[in-house]
Structures are given as C-alpha cells and as structure tokens.
Design a protein around this motif. Structure first.
Motif, PDB file in Angstrom:
ATOM      1  N   TRP A   1       5.354  -8.562 -48.362  1.00  0.00           N
ATOM      2  CA  TRP A   1       4.365  -7.867 -47.518  1.00  0.00           C
ATOM      3  C   TRP A   1       2.947  -8.351 -47.816  1.00  0.00           C
ATOM      4  O   TRP A   1       2.112  -8.483 -46.929  1.00  0.00           O
TER       5      TRP A   1
ATOM      6  N   ASP B   1      -3.006  -0.844 -43.826  1.00  0.00           N
ATOM      7  CA  ASP B   1      -2.463  -1.535 -42.662  1.00  0.00           C
ATOM      8  C   ASP B   1      -3.422  -1.625 -41.481  1.00  0.00           C
ATOM      9  O   ASP B   1      -3.368  -2.543 -40.687  1.00  0.00           O
TER      10      ASP B   1
ATOM     11  N   ILE C   1      10.168  -2.113 -42.560  1.00  0.00           N
ATOM     12  CA  ILE C   1       9.640  -3.104 -41.601  1.00  0.00           C
ATOM     13  C   ILE C   1      10.467  -4.393 -41.634  1.00  0.00           C
ATOM     14  O   ILE C   1      10.173  -5.334 -40.908  1.00  0.00           O
TER      15      ILE C   1
ATOM     16  N   THR D   1       5.112  -3.545 -37.497  1.00  0.00           N
ATOM     17  CA  THR D   1       4.767  -2.554 -38.533  1.00  0.00           C
ATOM     18  C   THR D   1       5.038  -1.147 -37.989  1.00  0.00           C
ATOM     19  O   THR D   1       5.497  -0.997 -36.853  1.00  0.00           O
TER      20      THR D   1
ATOM     21  N   THR E   1       7.362   2.627 -34.430  1.00  0.00           N
ATOM     22  CA  THR E   1       7.368   1.251 -34.885  1.00  0.00           C
ATOM     23  C   THR E   1       6.887   0.385 -33.716  1.00  0.00           C
ATOM     24  O   THR E   1       7.199   0.668 -32.564  1.00  0.00           O
TER      25      THR E   1
END
Lengths: 533, 313
Positions: free
Chosen positions: A409, B41, A384, A432, A289
């Motif tokens: 998101w 992402d 997240i 993220t 992360t």
C-alpha cells in the motif's frame, strides 16, 4: 559464561543497552479501575486528527476532542460544544455561543479564540473547510464565549462543515496548539472531550490509553452519533493493537478483550451465536468501494474508453470477491451512498451490471489501440486487494490490455501521487474504500471534486462539476440541493470522475458485559457501561 | 583475550558505519512515502508535498544522510516520522518482549534439544533415534502459526490454562510475566528444538569415532560420562554456533510468533516501520540488530575457548 554476561564488560554502549533492556523488562503499567479493552481495525499512528484523514486518527480525535456541532442519527445538525447559534436576518452572519463549563484537559476554560484558531487550521486541510473559507468574509471573537463567522453571501455551508462527522472532523483545540501549521503534526494532545489521552502510556503500534475526563460536562440530550450527551461510565479505555485477526477473535472469546471493531467475514462463524458475544453492524451506512481513473494519460484520458471500462466491471463480481457474504454488501450506484439523503441511481446502468458487449462497442468507437492499463494492486491491505483482480479480469474480457502491478500500500500511495505517464512510474487505475459519511454530499466527498490538478489523485478536469458543487455550497434550499446532487452524480459517472463499485458494512463484535454501545459511523466509547472489571 | 575482545568491539564501529550507509541508501531507493501514511487516503498531491517539506523529506538525500549521521554521533536515533515518538524509546518499549521470548525459547530449547540429540546419537539407528529424528522433521515442517493456533486452541480456549495473547513485564510478577510466554515459547521451540537436536546428534556422531572416545571407553569410563564429558564437550563448538545464531534471530525476526501471540516485540516493530516507511525507526532497528549480531558472534567466539582450550585468541 552467559551470553548476557559478555554485555556487562564489553563497552559503555553495551551497558546502556543493558540498562534499556532491564528498564523494558521491568516497566509496569499502572493499576487501573474499570477498563474497556478494544482492538481497533488498525494501530494508531498519527495523533493529529487534522493533518491526516486516517480513520484511526479521527477516532482518536473523538476520544479527546469535542466538536462545536455534530450530526445526529437522523442526519440533523445539533449543537455540541456550542450552546446554540444564531443566523442574521440576511443569512450571512452566524453567531456561535459556547456552553458553560467547557474546559481543556490542562485546566483553562475553552474560549471563542480557541475555536476560531481551530476552525482556521482545520479549514486549511479539509476540502469542505476550503470551500467554506472561499465564502468567509470575516471571523471574529465577540467575547470569551461567543464568536461570529460572516460570509460574503447567504449560505448555510458553515453548519454542514462544522458538523462534519468524518474525514477531517473539525475538532476544537487550545489556540496555542491550533496555531501549529496545518501540515505539521501537533505535539501536545490536549482537548476538551470526554476522555484524556494518557501520553505516558502511548506505545505506537502497541497500545493507546484514554482515561475518563472527570471535568467533562456532557449535554443533557441522549447520545446520538456524535451529538447528545457524551457520558463516560468507565475509568479507562485501552486500544490494543493486534496484528492477527484470529488471535483477536480468540482473545475476545477468552474474555481478554471486550470489543473487536472489525470482524473479518471469514471468522464471523467463530463469534456468531456465542452467548457472551454480540455481533452487530454499528455503522449501518458502512463503506463504499470505488475505483479511480487517471485522466491525464492514455487510455483513460479518453471519455469513451473510461465509459467502456465502467460498462465492463460489474459490482456484484467485485463484492462477491471482496466480501462474499451478501448479508454485508449491496450493489449501489450512488456516489453519495445508498440510504443517504442524496441517494440516487443516476448512471446505474454504467456502473452496476457488467455489460461486456457495450464495453467492446465503446472501445471500438474510441479506436482503442491496446495501450496497456497500468492497474495498481495493494497486496497487503485485504479490503482493497480483491478489487483490482476482478477489475483486471473484466477489462481483459472487454478487450483491454491490462498490466496489473502488485505492490504494498505504501508503494501504491506514492505511485498514485505521480502525474507522470504510466511508463515513467505513473498509473492508470487504482481502487480504494471510503466511509459513507465521508461522501454524504458533493462538498464532503473529495472524490467528486473535478478541479484538474487540484483534485484528488486522477485529476479529473470537469469545470461543470465544480460549478455545480459551488452552487450546492451556496444553496440553502434542500430541494434544490437534492437536485444539484443528482445532477452532479449523473455528470460524475458519465465523465468517470469516480466509479462506485458497491457498498458494504463491517460487523463489530463485543462481549455482552458491555451495554449501551452506540450505533454510529464512528466507534464511540461514551455511553458504554461495563459489568465487572 | 582482553585485547582480542577490545579489538573486536572496536571493529564494530566501521561495520556499523557501513550498515548505516547501506540501510540509508536502500531505504531511500525503495518506493514509498511516509508523508502519504501521515496524510491518509484523501490527501491531495499538494498537501503531501507540504507535509514532505515540513518533515525535511524534500531535502537532497545526501543532506538527509548528513543530518541523520550527525544525530547518530550525538547518540540520538531520531524521532519516528509517523508517530513523533523518539526511536530509542520505541525500541526500549519493544525490546523487553523480544528479549524475554528469545531467552525463554533458547533456555527451553537447550534443555530439551541437547538431551534429545545426545540420546539419538547414542541410540543411533534404533527406534528411539528414529522417533527423535521424526520429531525433528515434524518440528521443521509445521509452520509456527499452525503450532501457535493449535496451542491456543487446546491450552487457552479449551483448558483455560494460559491467556491467548499479550505480554506483561516482569514487574507485574513472575507468573503473569511467564504465563504469557509459555505458549509462544513452545510454538517457537518446535523449530529450534528440531534444529539443535539434529545438529547435536550429527556433531556427536562425528566425534564418537574419535580415538579419545575409544580410549575413554577402554579406560572403563561410564557411557554417560563418555557421552557428556567427552563427546558432547568436543561437539559443542558447532552447537554453540547454532545456538548463538538462533538467539540473534529470535531477538530480531520472530514476526509471526509475535503476531500470533500479540507480543509487542522488535520483529513486529520492524514490519510496521517498513510498511510505513518510517525511516528513522528502520535505521535505528537495523543498527541495533547489527550490534546484537556482532555481540552474539563475539560471545560465541569466546565460548569456543571454554569448550576447546586449544582455541586461543
């Protein structure tokens, strides 16, 4: 008079609606043989694994497509569709020869021209592919089964690139499909992989069905990550979308599904110790992360203030809030992942412990004027959602003014693409997660790229990082690459290009009727045998 | 009557036109970007821009609206921006479970709630009345997901009588089809039984004091006939209204029940589409829901004439 009776005589539109309704009620699935029923971490939305980095699309890619090369569990590059490759004496030209028996799902044989078209399309989208293409002088077909890639200078980047296991993996497609522009989603889903996509049964958000590709010729070596023999022992694999984790666990316990990709940590107790269920971490490297500063706007356009933030946030606090169970997390400073070839602890003191005194001192030195930090928190993605809360708390303790903004998101991903100042719809910080295999080295990791406005969101501009990445790409010496990776890590943390806040793994649960489930960073469904239907 | 029905159906056209404009405008004013969902992402701003361009999302909003309206007039709801699947097909796939659950719930609710409401009104102030009303409060108060999990725990995991989740179409056989609907129907009915039982009780109590009830009793009509033929029929108008609204809500908005029992219905599709900003899917669904609401309202209005012959259109 029934309510539905009124539909019959109301209008043509109502008749059409009634026809749709009856078709929907009567629609049946075909009979099937041995099937593995799987609940993945999310529903499959995008069927083109080149247009998106979504992990579900990558997983779909591995079902129906194949790759020229693949990484095995020892991080060694192995041939997959390629029978072998040869490197010219000057180290500039790579010749790949395809294995015999490779066929597309619609019949024709896989040819060298298909591979070149697929590599070109993939390289337009993939960061590592883009770096590789800057070094390519020429790509040409030698014969149906052979092609060459010539480089301007000696490099082995092509091998790492074509064996890239995650993010955008270089899947091979027929030439006619691979000629689709890389920013337009493909409409035909024909691969040469071990499973075939059953288009007629695809229901987005509900179910995806794959059937065994009976024409697939697996390699002889044992399966290891994406390398080796992809032998399929079942007739079908069905990915069913279940939005509720508790229901998924109950369905697994009741034998209605065979495999649950991600078991939430708080539901683990329901499946652990059950005789019919095996709980296992299949991706031993797991995820890391991270959070990201926006380098374009105050206060994080100031290096000292970025460092103050890094000193303020402690990884243990984040991981406790996010994962909770220490069995599944560890603190880790390595931007290329702990337990990987480029694992390094450089910059650890800045990103692992929380050092509020140092943070306060740096803020003072930087003459921080209280400019609010706009921190984005996605409330609908539980993996997240916790990080921003912990980061906000740590930053406030250090003396920052923080404006944590909760949003879904989708809003976050739109917002983070904005280069505007935070007051005009921009942002300062978001968090993220990335799969470790996506960040294994300085080329695969998009987050360490620091080429200003061409970089990933946050747009850090550190030319030295780019220079070192290019050196890494050109180097064929592993000791030198290790040194360069360490140097990049030190610089990336010092400059606040990307901030790691811990590494974690995710448990998978499956019924013991399944055997041969592979340990790998991607959930693969070859090699699995099932007892019963 | 037929003229009335035809006029009401014609009136759906401007109503749906307005719905189309409002939905389109609201969606474009909401932050979000389908290109970002597609790209994932790790995509850069530059890649997002290219995808947006190819999807036509970079065009001015009024042009996007005109293009969509043109499609709509040709009877085409468009294609999902995310999956590339036609919206009409997605709706056809998902409407079966929603319709099955809504019908099953309404039928079950009416069978249980009407007698309960009538009995509670008949026995007003007695223990039986209090028990029925206590059940009503309980039904309203317990969240559906709790009821759902408890039903799964006892009847699926414990007794093994029903599957935990899923949906089978009617073509797979009646029992496989209905077996998977029983628990969601029970979970969802708790609220609707509570609601309709209360409405029935109140409506009947209102008419029980009317002269015609006294006259019926004075004529020696049996109490059951007084309740069912005289009281219930006269109390039917508000009950039919609530049942109609319930039906429309059941088709369009039972996301929690659909999630807990993994029924791939329209409620879940709406949520998925909104979270992904899949504009054509959201627009198609809202138009469908508007149409369903209009049809159900019309059906309820027509039912009024059956229950109360004084009502004429």
């Amino acid at each position: 008079m029934s309510l539905f009776g009124s539909l019959k005589w109301s209008s043509g539109r109502a008749l059409a609606l009634a026809a749709i309704l009856s078709a929907a009620l009567l629609c049946a699935s075909p009979a099937n043989g041995q099937t593995i029923t799987v609940v993945k971490h999310s529903g499959l939305r995008v069927l083109d694994p080149v247009i998106t980095t979504a992990y579900m699309s990558r997983n779909h890619g591995y079902m129906i497509y194949d790759t020229l090369l693949a990484l095995d569990a020892n991080n060694k590059i192995q041939p997959q569709m390629a029978e072998n490759w040869r490197v010219s004496a000057d180290g500039k030209t790579y010749t790949f020869t395809l294995r015999s028996g490779l066929k597309w799902h619609d019949g024709p044989p896989v040819k060298a021209e298909d591979c070149i078209a697929s590599i070109k399309r993939w390289a337009e989208q993939d960061k590592m592919g883009q770096i590789m293409m800057t070094l390519v002088a020429d790509m040409k077909v030698v014969d149906d089964k052979t092609f060459q890639i010539a480089f301007k200078e000696p490099t082995d980047v092509v091998l790492s690139a074509l064996a890239k296991p995650s993010g955008l993996a270089p899947f091979m497609m027929p030439k006619r499909i691979a000629e689709t522009p890389s920013t337009v989603a493909i409409k035909e889903h024909i691969g040469s992989g071990p499973f075939k996509f059953v288009a007629a049964e695809f229901k987005p958000g509900v179910k995806v069905v794959y059937e065994k590709n009976k024409d697939y010729v697996p390699r002889k070596e044992p399966a290891s990550w994406g390398a080796g023999g992809k032998i399929v022992y079942v007739d079908r694999v069905e990915w069913v979308t279940m939005p509720d984790h508790m229901t998924t666990v109950n369905a697994l316990l009741n034998g209605e599904i065979d495999y649950m990709e991600n078991v939430p940590y708080d539901l683990l107790r329901m499946v652990e110790g059950k005789k019919d269920i095996k709980v296992e971490v299949l991706d031993k490297l797991g995820y890391h992360t991270i959070y990201r500063f926006n380098h374009l706007h105050p206060p994080f356009n100031n290096k000292l203030i970025r460092q103050a933030a890094m000193y303020a946030v402690g990884q243990e606090d984040v991981l406790k809030a996010l994962i909770g169970n220490p069995k599944y997390y560890k603190t880790c400073a390595a931007v290329f992942g702990c337990g990987t070839p480029y694992d390094s602890s450089a910059g650890e003191d800045m990103v692992v412990p929380s050092n509020l005194e140092k943070a306060k001192q740096l803020l003072k030195e930087a003459k921080y004027d209280g400019t609010p930090v706009v921190l984005l928190q996605p409330t609908d993605v539980h993996v997240i959602a916790a990080q921003p809360v912990v980061i906000t708390n740590a930053l406030r303790k250090a003396g920052f003014t923080v404006d944590m903004q909760a949003m879904d998101w989708q809003t976050l991903v739109t917002r983070r693409a904005s280069m505007e100042p935070p007051a005009k719809g921009g942002w300062n910080l978001f968090a993220t997660n990335w799969v470790i295999v996506d960040v294994l080295d300085p080329l695969r990791s998009a987050a360490v790229a620091a080429n200003g406005k061409k970089a990933w969101f946050g747009w850090p501009d550190v030319p030295k990082v780019e220079e070192l990445r290019l050196k890494f790409a050109r180097s064929a010496n592993s000791a030198e690459q290790k040194k360069l990776a360490e140097e990049i890590q030190r610089l990336v943390i010092d400059e606040g290009v990307v901030v790691p806040i811990g590494q974690f793994t995710v448990p998978t649960a499956y019924r013991t009727s399944l055997t041969g489930v592979l340990e790998a960073p991607v959930p693969f469904f070859w090699n699995i045998k099932k007892t019963g239907k | 009557m037929l003229t009335y029905v035809a006029n009401r159906l014609l009136a759906t056209i401007p109503v749906m036109g307005m719905v189309a404009v409002i939905v389109f405008a609201i969606l474009r004013l909401t932050p979000g970007d389908p290109a970002a969902i597609i790209a994932g992402d790790a995509a850069t701003a530059e890649q997002l821009e290219q995808i947006r361009r190819h999807m036509g999302l970079d065009k001015p909003i009024y042009i996007q609206f005109v293009l969509w309206l043109g499609q709509l007039l040709r009877g085409d709801l468009g294609v999902s921006l995310i999956s590339g699947v036609p919206v009409a097909g997605m709706i056809a796939d998902r409407i079966g479970p929603s319709l099955a659950l809504a019908t099953s719930t309404i039928v079950f609710t009416v069978i249980i709630a009407l007698p309960l409401g009538v009995i509670a009104a008949w026995q007003q102030g007695t223990l039986l009345d209090r028990v029925v009303m206590a059940f009503s409060v309980f039904g309203f108060s317990v969240p559906i997901f709790v009821t759902g999990y408890l039903l799964i725990f006892f009847f699926s995991i414990g007794l093994g009588w029903f599957p935990v989740q899923g949906y089978k179409p009617l073509a797979a056989g009646f029992w496989p089809f209905y077996q998977r609907l029983i628990l969601p129907t029970l979970a969802l009915s708790t609220i609707y039984v509570a609601l309709i039982a209360r409405i029935t009780r109140t409506s009947i109590l209102e008419v029980m004091g009317e002269d015609y009830i006294r006259t019926a009793r004075a004529k020696g009509v049996k109490e059951s006939a007084v309740l069912i033929q005289h009281a219930l029929r006269n109390a039917a108008v508000p009950i039919a209204t609530i049942i109609g609204i319930g039906m429309a809500m059941l088709i369009s908005g039972v996301v929690v029940t659909e999630s807990v029992f993994n029924l791939p219905g329209l409620g879940r599709l709406v949520v998925e589409a909104v979270l992904a900003r899949d504009y054509p899917v959201i627009q198609g669904l809202i138009l469908l829901f508007s149409f369903i609401y209009i049809l159900i309202n019309l059906a309820v209005d027509i039912l009024y004439t059956v229950f109360d012959p004084r009502i004429r259109y």
